[in-house]
Design a protein around this motif. Structure first.
Motif, PDB file in Angstrom:
ATOM      1  N   SER A 337       0.827  -1.216   0.000  1.00 36.86           N
ATOM      2  CA  SER A 337       0.000   0.000   0.000  1.00 36.86           C
ATOM      3  C   SER A 337       0.859   1.262   0.000  1.00 36.86           C
ATOM      4  CB  SER A 337      -0.925  -0.003   1.219  1.00 36.86           C
ATOM      5  OG  SER A 337      -0.143  -0.009   2.403  1.00 36.86           O
ATOM      6  N   LEU A 338       2.133   1.134   0.363  1.00 33.78           N
ATOM      7  CA  LEU A 338       2.998   2.314   0.419  1.00 33.78           C
ATOM      8  C   LEU A 338       3.565   2.687  -0.955  1.00 33.78           C
ATOM      9  CD1 LEU A 338       5.155   1.323   3.547  1.00 33.78           C
ATOM     10  CD2 LEU A 338       3.084   2.724   3.506  1.00 33.78           C
ATOM     11  N   PHE A 339       3.628   1.699  -1.871  1.00 31.85           N
ATOM     12  CA  PHE A 339       4.333   1.877  -3.143  1.00 31.85           C
ATOM     13  C   PHE A 339       3.760   3.042  -3.948  1.00 31.85           C
ATOM     14  CE2 PHE A 339       4.750   0.867  -7.739  1.00 31.85           C
ATOM     15  CZ  PHE A 339       6.125   0.915  -7.845  1.00 31.85           C
ATOM     16  N   GLY A 340       4.614   4.012  -4.239  1.00 35.78           N
ATOM     17  CA  GLY A 340       4.200   5.146  -5.063  1.00 35.78           C
ATOM     18  C   GLY A 340       3.388   6.178  -4.297  1.00 35.78           C
ATOM     19  N   ALA A 341       2.996   5.846  -3.064  1.00 34.36           N
ATOM     20  CA  ALA A 341       2.250   6.801  -2.236  1.00 34.36           C
ATOM     21  C   ALA A 341       3.208   7.358  -1.182  1.00 34.36           C
ATOM     22  CB  ALA A 341       1.049   6.110  -1.605  1.00 34.36           C
ATOM     23  N   GLU A 342       3.228   6.724   0.012  1.00 32.37           N
ATOM     24  CA  GLU A 342       4.188   7.176   1.028  1.00 32.37           C
ATOM     25  C   GLU A 342       5.623   6.847   0.624  1.00 32.37           C
ATOM     26  OE1 GLU A 342       1.526   5.432   1.636  1.00 32.37           O
ATOM     27  OE2 GLU A 342       0.387   6.247   3.336  1.00 32.37           O
ATOM     28  N   CYS A 343       5.794   5.797  -0.155  1.00 31.11           N
ATOM     29  CA  CYS A 343       7.138   5.312  -0.490  1.00 31.11           C
ATOM     30  C   CYS A 343       7.466   5.615  -1.952  1.00 31.11           C
ATOM     31  CB  CYS A 343       7.214   3.804  -0.225  1.00 31.11           C
ATOM     32  SG  CYS A 343       8.851   3.100  -0.479  1.00 31.11           S
ATOM     33  N   THR A 344       8.378   6.536  -2.175  1.00 30.97           N
ATOM     34  CA  THR A 344       8.826   6.912  -3.519  1.00 30.97           C
ATOM     35  C   THR A 344      10.348   7.032  -3.484  1.00 30.97           C
ATOM     36  OG1 THR A 344       8.844   9.290  -3.124  1.00 30.97           O
ATOM     37  CG2 THR A 344       6.730   8.333  -3.801  1.00 30.97           C
ATOM     38  N   PRO A 345      11.001   7.155  -4.651  1.00 32.19           N
ATOM     39  CA  PRO A 345      12.462   7.309  -4.621  1.00 32.19           C
ATOM     40  C   PRO A 345      12.922   8.523  -3.805  1.00 32.19           C
ATOM     41  CG  PRO A 345      11.754   6.702  -6.831  1.00 32.19           C
ATOM     42  CD  PRO A 345      10.497   6.960  -6.035  1.00 32.19           C
ATOM     43  N   ASP A 346      12.082   9.567  -3.732  1.00 33.76           N
ATOM     44  CA  ASP A 346      12.470  10.739  -2.936  1.00 33.76           C
ATOM     45  C   ASP A 346      12.209  10.538  -1.448  1.00 33.76           C
ATOM     46  OD1 ASP A 346      13.384  12.196  -5.080  1.00 33.76           O
ATOM     47  OD2 ASP A 346      11.398  13.040  -5.531  1.00 33.76           O
ATOM     48  N   THR A 347      11.228   9.704  -1.132  1.00 37.05           N
ATOM     49  CA  THR A 347      10.906   9.434   0.272  1.00 37.05           C
ATOM     50  C   THR A 347      10.811   7.928   0.474  1.00 37.05           C
ATOM     51  OG1 THR A 347       8.554   9.590  -0.261  1.00 37.05           O
ATOM     52  CG2 THR A 347       9.613  11.582   0.606  1.00 37.05           C
ATOM     53  N   PRO A 348      11.935   7.222   0.327  1.00 35.45           N
ATOM     54  CA  PRO A 348      11.881   5.753   0.398  1.00 35.45           C
ATOM     55  C   PRO A 348      11.624   5.275   1.828  1.00 35.45           C
ATOM     56  CG  PRO A 348      14.162   6.505   0.262  1.00 35.45           C
ATOM     57  CD  PRO A 348      13.298   7.732   0.142  1.00 35.45           C
ATOM     58  N   VAL A 349      10.760   4.280   1.934  1.00 33.72           N
ATOM     59  CA  VAL A 349      10.508   3.676   3.250  1.00 33.72           C
ATOM     60  C   VAL A 349      11.401   2.455   3.428  1.00 33.72           C
ATOM     61  CG1 VAL A 349       8.799   2.540   4.716  1.00 33.72           C
ATOM     62  CG2 VAL A 349       8.140   4.521   3.326  1.00 33.72           C
ATOM     63  N   GLY A 350      11.493   1.638   2.378  1.00 35.32           N
ATOM     64  CA  GLY A 350      12.283   0.412   2.469  1.00 35.32           C
ATOM     65  C   GLY A 350      13.443   0.417   1.490  1.00 35.32           C
ATOM     66  N   ALA A 351      14.332  -0.547   1.709  1.00 32.02           N
ATOM     67  CA  ALA A 351      15.556  -0.617   0.910  1.00 32.02           C
ATOM     68  C   ALA A 351      15.269  -0.828  -0.578  1.00 32.02           C
ATOM     69  CB  ALA A 351      16.438  -1.753   1.435  1.00 32.02           C
ATOM     70  N   CYS A 352      14.161  -1.501  -0.899  1.00 36.05           N
ATOM     71  CA  CYS A 352      13.851  -1.778  -2.316  1.00 36.05           C
ATOM     72  C   CYS A 352      13.514  -0.510  -3.091  1.00 36.05           C
ATOM     73  CB  CYS A 352      12.675  -2.741  -2.435  1.00 36.05           C
ATOM     74  SG  CYS A 352      13.060  -4.376  -1.847  1.00 36.05           S
ATOM     75  N   MET A 353      13.174   0.561  -2.374  1.00 37.29           N
ATOM     76  CA  MET A 353      12.909   1.832  -3.047  1.00 37.29           C
ATOM     77  C   MET A 353      14.154   2.723  -2.993  1.00 37.29           C
ATOM     78  SD  MET A 353      10.644   3.442  -4.823  1.00 37.29           S
ATOM     79  CE  MET A 353       8.873   3.207  -4.571  1.00 37.29           C
ATOM     80  N   VAL A 354      15.169   2.317  -2.214  1.00 35.32           N
ATOM     81  CA  VAL A 354      16.391   3.116  -2.102  1.00 35.32           C
ATOM     82  C   VAL A 354      17.358   2.773  -3.230  1.00 35.32           C
ATOM     83  CG1 VAL A 354      18.449   3.562  -0.717  1.00 35.32           C
ATOM     84  CG2 VAL A 354      16.221   3.342   0.409  1.00 35.32           C
ATOM     85  N   SER A 355      17.604   1.494  -3.412  1.00 30.67           N
ATOM     86  CA  SER A 355      18.663   1.066  -4.319  1.00 30.67           C
ATOM     87  C   SER A 355      18.194   1.055  -5.771  1.00 30.67           C
ATOM     88  CB  SER A 355      19.124  -0.344  -3.944  1.00 30.67           C
ATOM     89  OG  SER A 355      20.002  -0.834  -4.933  1.00 30.67           O
ATOM     90  N   ALA A 356      19.103   1.421  -6.660  1.00 33.54           N
ATOM     91  CA  ALA A 356      18.808   1.379  -8.101  1.00 33.54           C
ATOM     92  C   ALA A 356      18.534  -0.045  -8.564  1.00 33.54           C
ATOM     93  CB  ALA A 356      19.966   1.978  -8.888  1.00 33.54           C
ATOM     94  N   GLU A 357      18.910  -1.027  -7.734  1.00 27.46           N
ATOM     95  CA  GLU A 357      18.663  -2.421  -8.094  1.00 27.46           C
ATOM     96  C   GLU A 357      17.455  -3.002  -7.369  1.00 27.46           C
ATOM     97  OE1 GLU A 357      22.667  -4.544  -9.009  1.00 27.46           O
ATOM     98  OE2 GLU A 357      22.928  -3.338  -7.209  1.00 27.46           O
ATOM     99  N   GLY A 358      16.779  -2.176  -6.584  1.00 31.35           N
ATOM    100  CA  GLY A 358      15.606  -2.643  -5.858  1.00 31.35           C
ATOM    101  C   GLY A 358      14.392  -2.707  -6.777  1.00 31.35           C
ATOM    102  N   THR A 359      13.570  -3.740  -6.591  1.00 31.01           N
ATOM    103  CA  THR A 359      12.398  -3.926  -7.452  1.00 31.01           C
ATOM    104  C   THR A 359      11.513  -2.686  -7.445  1.00 31.01           C
ATOM    105  OG1 THR A 359      12.434  -6.189  -6.612  1.00 31.01           O
ATOM    106  CG2 THR A 359      10.588  -5.591  -8.012  1.00 31.01           C
ATOM    107  N   CYS A 360      11.266  -2.128  -6.241  1.00 33.23           N
ATOM    108  CA  CYS A 360      10.328  -1.009  -6.144  1.00 33.23           C
ATOM    109  C   CYS A 360      10.863   0.223  -6.873  1.00 33.23           C
ATOM    110  CB  CYS A 360      10.054  -0.677  -4.676  1.00 33.23           C
ATOM    111  SG  CYS A 360       9.260  -2.038  -3.800  1.00 33.23           S
TER     112      CYS A 360
END
Lengths: 380, 94
Positions: A337-360
């Motif tokens: 539910s966070l994907f693209g809402a609370e969790c974005t590349p500018d405001t990453p919640v988890g590691a998968c949104m932080v790394s360029a190799e993360g799925t998210c």
């Protein structure tokens, strides 16, 4: 702003068409859906998403990214160790992708903002250069799979300065494939192995895995046609019930791999069990420095005290993060539910949104939804 | 990061090679390359280390992906950024 998924076009359109048709043919032979296969490499997912390759996959085929992002699978306590060292005044060098990966309560970026010295490097040699230019200790927080661990090994074998040390978060891919293959409710029927990791290990490294789990493994390159060719072979092996290893990337991968690199890797590192973030404890999945290299091992050189970091609760959103399930292949970013809402590349919640190799991050960057087939299903 | 980057060996001094990446020269270490390399050879590099010599007949096919990736100027293209990072991992030529 996202780069967007490109309209799919192949470098050699005739070959692209032929492979697409072959993939559809073998999927039809299977006569059931969905058939799930997994790749374990951020670069494969980047290429699949960037070139819009999923548009060429048959509807019956699900190509899932597994634990192929080394920064993402670096466990919280490992990040805590790096953060604790930085807080204690030790200079820490690491890859840029690691900066914003959350530890229990803080990331390296957080403590850098508060004045800790954290340097971003593109490779371990640059961290050694930092150490060579000073007398103070410099710790390289080393992440990456076997391909990257080889570079760390080569540097340690060359005898770096005495004030240099390595905090190893290196991980080894073959053991985590065992974990994913044995996951309860697991649905993975074949694995696409990453060409450049196999350049080091050779494709023979997967033979014991295939013998144990009776699922095929195909080594593939990174160009869209390479990936498609690998998938054609993988689905063909699944359809014909042939659990074996095949190599569709012979221009880069041999059966035995790069023996000098393997020798360097295993002379410096030994496998040990450890947690992969959000996934599982993986026996032999972590690489630690052997005793012979203890003087460059940050864990043995420094008394690393993480306890101050544990006085603070993780951010509330982190509790909802589904990175672990996504990396294990049992959830997709769209299940979160966070994907693209609370969790974005500018405001990453988890590691998968932080790394360029993360799925998210990959899914978000290349248009938010690289699976064009699902869009097609929705509009039809 | 798994992608690596190909480049052409310009010169070699011991275990260090000067490698040309689309006109940018960098130092790359040869400690763990799979077979002997000579100036003019192409090598596949990762985090500043050559990991494989690329056979002459495979060079065009190998370079195709990278030419495509670097041909597009999008600053936020993850794959292109990865390739640029791999080039930057090489040391400064002395």
């Amino acid at each position: 702003m996202t780069a967007g998924t490109e309209r799919l076009r192949f470098r050699d359109p005739a070959r692209g068409r032929a492979l697409t048709e072959a993939l559809a043919h073998h999927a039809r032979r299977l006569g059931r859906a969905p058939v799930s296969v997994m790749h374990v490499c951020g670069s494969h997912e980047q290429a699949i998403a960037r070139f819009g390759l999923r548009a060429a996959f048959p509807d019956a085929l699900d190509v899932i990214m597994g634990p192929g992002c080394p920064v993402c699978v670096t466990d919280v306590p490992e990040v805590d160790e790096a953060v604790a060292l930085a807080l204690a005044g030790v200079r820490v060098a690491t890859y840029g992708d690691m900066l914003r990966v959350p530890g229990t309560s803080r990331s390296l970026a957080d403590v850098r903002a508060d004045g800790a010295r954290v340097d971003v490097v593109y490779g371990i040699a640059q961290a050694v250069e930092l150490a060579a230019a000073t007398d103070e200790p410099v710790v390289f927080f080393a992440s990456g799979f076997e391909t990257t661990a080889v570079a760390t090994a080569a540097v340690l074998l060359a005898g770096p300065p005495a004030n240099f040390a390595v905090l190893s978060a290196h991980k080894y891919i073959p053991p985590v494939m065992e974990i994913v293959a044995e996951m309860p409710g697991g649905k993975i029927e074949g694995f696409l192995a990453a060409g450049h990791a196999a350049t080091i290990t050779g494709w023979g490294v997967f033979e014991p895995f295939v013998a144990r789990h009776r699922v095929p493994v195909v080594v593939a390159g990174f160009e869209p046609l390479d990936i498609l060719a690998g998938l054609v072979r993988l689905v063909e092996l699944i359809a014909s019930g042939e659990p074996r290893v095949d190599n569709t990337f012979p221009r880069c991968v041999s059966r035995d791999g790069n023996r000098d690199a393997q020798a360097a890797l295993w002379r410096v590192f030994e496998p040990t069990g450890g947690r992969w973030r959000g996934i599982a404890h993986v026996p032999n999945g972590n690489l630690r420095l052997r005793d012979e290299f203890a003087r460059w091992d940050a864990r043995r050189r420094f008394d690393i005290d993480c306890t101050p970091l544990w006085d603070h609760a993780p951010a509330a959103l982190v509790q909802q993060c589904q990175c672990g399930d996504i990396m294990a292949g049992i959830a997709s970013p769209h299940d979160c539910s966070l994907f693209g809402a609370e969790c974005t590349p500018d405001t990453p919640v988890g590691a998968c949104m932080v790394s360029a190799e993360g799925t998210c991050k990959i899914w978000h960057q290349y248009g938010g939804h690289p699976d064009l087939r699902q869009i097609r299903r929705k509009v039809s | 990061m798994c992608l690596g980057v190909p480049g052409r060996v310009v010169s070699i001094d011991g275990l260090v090679a000067i490698v040309d990446f689309w006109g940018v020269e960098k130092e790359v270490r040869l400690d763990v390359v799979d077979e002997p390399v000579a100036p003019g050879d192409y090598v596949l590099n990762h985090v500043g280390f050559a990991i494989r010599r690329i056979a002459a007949e495979d060079i065009a096919e190998t370079l195709a992906l990278y030419d495509e990736l670097l041909g597009r100027a999008d600053a936020d293209d993850l794959m292109a950024a990865d390739v640029r990072g791999e080039v930057d991992a090489g040391g400064r030529p002395r």
